[in-house]
Design a protein around this motif. Structure first.
Motif, PDB file in Angstrom:
ATOM      1  N   LYS A  34      28.857  15.265 -25.223  1.00  0.00           N
ATOM      2  CA  LYS A  34      29.347  13.888 -25.316  1.00  0.00           C
ATOM      3  C   LYS A  34      28.574  13.037 -24.303  1.00  0.00           C
ATOM      4  O   LYS A  34      28.936  12.976 -23.135  1.00  0.00           O
ATOM      5  CB  LYS A  34      30.846  13.827 -25.046  1.00  0.00           C
ATOM      6  N   PRO A  35      27.493  12.389 -24.732  1.00  0.00           N
ATOM      7  CA  PRO A  35      26.643  11.609 -23.820  1.00  0.00           C
ATOM      8  C   PRO A  35      27.414  10.483 -23.131  1.00  0.00           C
ATOM      9  O   PRO A  35      28.099   9.699 -23.793  1.00  0.00           O
ATOM     10  CB  PRO A  35      25.558  11.041 -24.740  1.00  0.00           C
ATOM     11  N   THR A  36      27.283  10.403 -21.836  1.00  0.00           N
ATOM     12  CA  THR A  36      27.970   9.357 -21.073  1.00  0.00           C
ATOM     13  C   THR A  36      27.025   8.208 -20.701  1.00  0.00           C
ATOM     14  O   THR A  36      27.423   7.271 -20.024  1.00  0.00           O
ATOM     15  CB  THR A  36      28.581   9.938 -19.784  1.00  0.00           C
ATOM     16  N   LYS A  37      25.781   8.310 -21.165  1.00  0.00           N
ATOM     17  CA  LYS A  37      24.798   7.240 -20.997  1.00  0.00           C
ATOM     18  C   LYS A  37      23.674   7.490 -21.996  1.00  0.00           C
ATOM     19  O   LYS A  37      23.498   8.627 -22.473  1.00  0.00           O
ATOM     20  CB  LYS A  37      24.265   7.190 -19.571  1.00  0.00           C
ATOM     21  N   PRO A  38      22.905   6.481 -22.361  1.00  0.00           N
ATOM     22  CA  PRO A  38      21.861   6.638 -23.380  1.00  0.00           C
ATOM     23  C   PRO A  38      20.851   7.726 -23.071  1.00  0.00           C
ATOM     24  O   PRO A  38      20.364   8.404 -23.988  1.00  0.00           O
ATOM     25  CB  PRO A  38      21.194   5.258 -23.398  1.00  0.00           C
ATOM     26  N   GLU A  39      20.532   7.915 -21.813  1.00  0.00           N
ATOM     27  CA  GLU A  39      19.544   8.939 -21.432  1.00  0.00           C
ATOM     28  C   GLU A  39      20.007  10.338 -21.844  1.00  0.00           C
ATOM     29  O   GLU A  39      19.188  11.242 -22.061  1.00  0.00           O
ATOM     30  CB  GLU A  39      19.293   8.894 -19.921  1.00  0.00           C
ATOM     31  N   GLU A  40      21.317  10.533 -21.968  1.00  0.00           N
ATOM     32  CA  GLU A  40      21.858  11.842 -22.334  1.00  0.00           C
ATOM     33  C   GLU A  40      21.831  12.093 -23.839  1.00  0.00           C
ATOM     34  O   GLU A  40      22.312  13.114 -24.322  1.00  0.00           O
ATOM     35  CB  GLU A  40      23.284  11.983 -21.791  1.00  0.00           C
ATOM     36  N   LEU A  41      21.241  11.153 -24.574  1.00  0.00           N
ATOM     37  CA  LEU A  41      21.019  11.377 -26.003  1.00  0.00           C
ATOM     38  C   LEU A  41      19.823  12.299 -26.240  1.00  0.00           C
ATOM     39  O   LEU A  41      19.555  12.698 -27.375  1.00  0.00           O
ATOM     40  CB  LEU A  41      20.770  10.046 -26.721  1.00  0.00           C
ATOM     41  N   ALA A  42      19.121  12.634 -25.190  1.00  0.00           N
ATOM     42  CA  ALA A  42      17.925  13.474 -25.278  1.00  0.00           C
ATOM     43  C   ALA A  42      18.210  14.756 -26.040  1.00  0.00           C
ATOM     44  O   ALA A  42      19.171  15.477 -25.757  1.00  0.00           O
ATOM     45  CB  ALA A  42      17.409  13.796 -23.877  1.00  0.00           C
ATOM     46  N   PHE A  74      17.711  -1.546 -29.502  1.00  0.00           N
ATOM     47  CA  PHE A  74      18.064  -0.957 -28.205  1.00  0.00           C
ATOM     48  C   PHE A  74      17.482   0.451 -28.060  1.00  0.00           C
ATOM     49  O   PHE A  74      16.821   0.772 -27.057  1.00  0.00           O
ATOM     50  CB  PHE A  74      19.588  -0.926 -28.052  1.00  0.00           C
ATOM     51  N   LEU A  75      17.734   1.309 -29.057  1.00  0.00           N
ATOM     52  CA  LEU A  75      17.291   2.696 -28.960  1.00  0.00           C
ATOM     53  C   LEU A  75      15.775   2.810 -29.105  1.00  0.00           C
ATOM     54  O   LEU A  75      15.133   3.598 -28.394  1.00  0.00           O
ATOM     55  CB  LEU A  75      17.991   3.550 -30.016  1.00  0.00           C
ATOM     56  N   THR A  76      15.210   2.034 -30.013  1.00  0.00           N
ATOM     57  CA  THR A  76      13.754   2.060 -30.196  1.00  0.00           C
ATOM     58  C   THR A  76      13.034   1.659 -28.910  1.00  0.00           C
ATOM     59  O   THR A  76      12.017   2.260 -28.529  1.00  0.00           O
ATOM     60  CB  THR A  76      13.334   1.109 -31.332  1.00  0.00           C
ATOM     61  N   ASP A  77      13.590   0.660 -28.225  1.00  0.00           N
ATOM     62  CA  ASP A  77      13.007   0.221 -26.960  1.00  0.00           C
ATOM     63  C   ASP A  77      13.074   1.325 -25.908  1.00  0.00           C
ATOM     64  O   ASP A  77      12.113   1.537 -25.163  1.00  0.00           O
ATOM     65  CB  ASP A  77      13.741  -1.027 -26.456  1.00  0.00           C
ATOM     66  N   MET A  78      14.189   2.040 -25.857  1.00  0.00           N
ATOM     67  CA  MET A  78      14.320   3.147 -24.896  1.00  0.00           C
ATOM     68  C   MET A  78      13.308   4.249 -25.191  1.00  0.00           C
ATOM     69  O   MET A  78      12.698   4.815 -24.273  1.00  0.00           O
ATOM     70  CB  MET A  78      15.741   3.709 -24.926  1.00  0.00           C
ATOM     71  N   ILE A  79      13.138   4.560 -26.474  1.00  0.00           N
ATOM     72  CA  ILE A  79      12.196   5.612 -26.864  1.00  0.00           C
ATOM     73  C   ILE A  79      10.757   5.190 -26.557  1.00  0.00           C
ATOM     74  O   ILE A  79       9.957   5.965 -26.017  1.00  0.00           O
ATOM     75  CB  ILE A  79      12.359   5.944 -28.364  1.00  0.00           C
ATOM     76  N   ASP A  80      10.428   3.939 -26.892  1.00  0.00           N
ATOM     77  CA  ASP A  80       9.069   3.431 -26.655  1.00  0.00           C
ATOM     78  C   ASP A  80       8.722   3.395 -25.172  1.00  0.00           C
ATOM     79  O   ASP A  80       7.545   3.523 -24.799  1.00  0.00           O
ATOM     80  CB  ASP A  80       8.910   2.027 -27.241  1.00  0.00           C
ATOM     81  N   ASN A  81       9.731   3.229 -24.332  1.00  0.00           N
ATOM     82  CA  ASN A  81       9.516   3.175 -22.880  1.00  0.00           C
ATOM     83  C   ASN A  81       9.773   4.516 -22.205  1.00  0.00           C
ATOM     84  O   ASN A  81       9.946   4.580 -20.981  1.00  0.00           O
ATOM     85  CB  ASN A  81      10.405   2.097 -22.265  1.00  0.00           C
TER      86      ASN A  81
END
Length: 253
Positions: free
Chosen positions: A129-137, A152-159
């Motif tokens: 259960k991810p508690t922040k976007p980084e834990e979606l890894a 939002f997610l595409t930007d996180m992945i691109d960066n």
């Protein structure tokens, strides 16, 4: 003599018919509103499968009443909703549209009527259960295409802030269906949308939500249509002042 009586009778009937009709009823102008029906709680079909309900539906109707206009809803797939406005298929979009800097370059917007945050939803029984976007890894993550969740997610992945397997869907209903049957590990979506899937007895759990920089939704209008923008803003201000907007939001949230 008979002809004169008949003539007087016909004149009397004509006068009475005119008086009876009264002034002709003024036909209201129609405002065509584009929306993607299938995005609860903003616009979706009621249990009968034909009646359209939701926040944006009631908001549009309330705006129409204030402006003295009839409302006609035009169901449009989200991926083509802005091009439909460009072509003139409808006069505005009321469909949980986030006001963004990029969109403001091409369109006008009303004042905002609700705040929204990005959030993560999983099954309550999920092992992770991810508690922040980084834990979606490493997880399978779904979202609706061409939405701010997608951005939002595409930007996180691109960066290089997270690496995950992504799946995009034309409708948010499909995203949650696949989460429910286990094809996805998590969903990234609007908090306002997630609220309709949560609560007592729900299979889902919200595990993260933004704590700052909320998004704001507004009515999207063709660039340069200042007359309509002014009318909508005036009507929206009245709905805020008389409590109608609060009642609509309280009904669904």
């Amino acid at each position: 003599m008979k002809r004169r009586v008949l003539s007087l009778f016909l004149i009397a009937v004509l006068v009475l018919s005119v008086v009876g009709c009264g002034s002709p009823t003024t036909k209201k102008e129609t405002l065509k509103v584009g929306m993607e029906i299938g995005y609860p709680p903003f616009e979706y079909y009621d249990a009968d499968g034909t009646t359209v309900i939701g926040v944006d539906v009631e908001l549009a109707k309330a705006l129409g009443e204030k402006m003295g206009m009839e409302i006609e809803f035009v169901d449009t797939a989200w991926e083509g909703i802005f091009s439909g406005l460009d072509k003139g298929d409808y006069d505005c979009i009321t469909s949980a549209v986030t006001i963004t800097p990029d969109r403001l370059l091409d369109y006008d917007f009303s004042d905002s009527y609700i705040k929204n945050y990005q959030c993560i939803v999983t099954l309550k029984t999920a092992t992770v259960k991810p508690t922040k976007p980084e834990e979606l890894a490493g997880l399978k993550v779904g979202y609706q295409e061409e939405t701010t969740s997608d951005i939002f997610l595409t930007d996180m992945i691109d960066n290089n802030k997270v690496k995950c397997e992504t799946s995009e869907y034309p409708k948010v209903l499909d995203v949650f269906n696949d989460l429910q049957i286990g094809r996805l590990d998590a969903v990234l979506c609007d908090s306002t949308v997630a609220s309709s899937y949560l609560g007592d007895g729900s299979l889902f759990k919200q595990t993260w939500i933004q704590d700052s920089a909320p998004e704001e939704f507004g009515v999207c209008i063709k660039k340069g249509n200042s007359a309509l923008t002014t009318k909508i803003n005036s009507a929206l201000a009245e709905l805020k002042k008389d409590g109608t907007l609060d009642k609509i939001l309280a009904k669904y949230f």
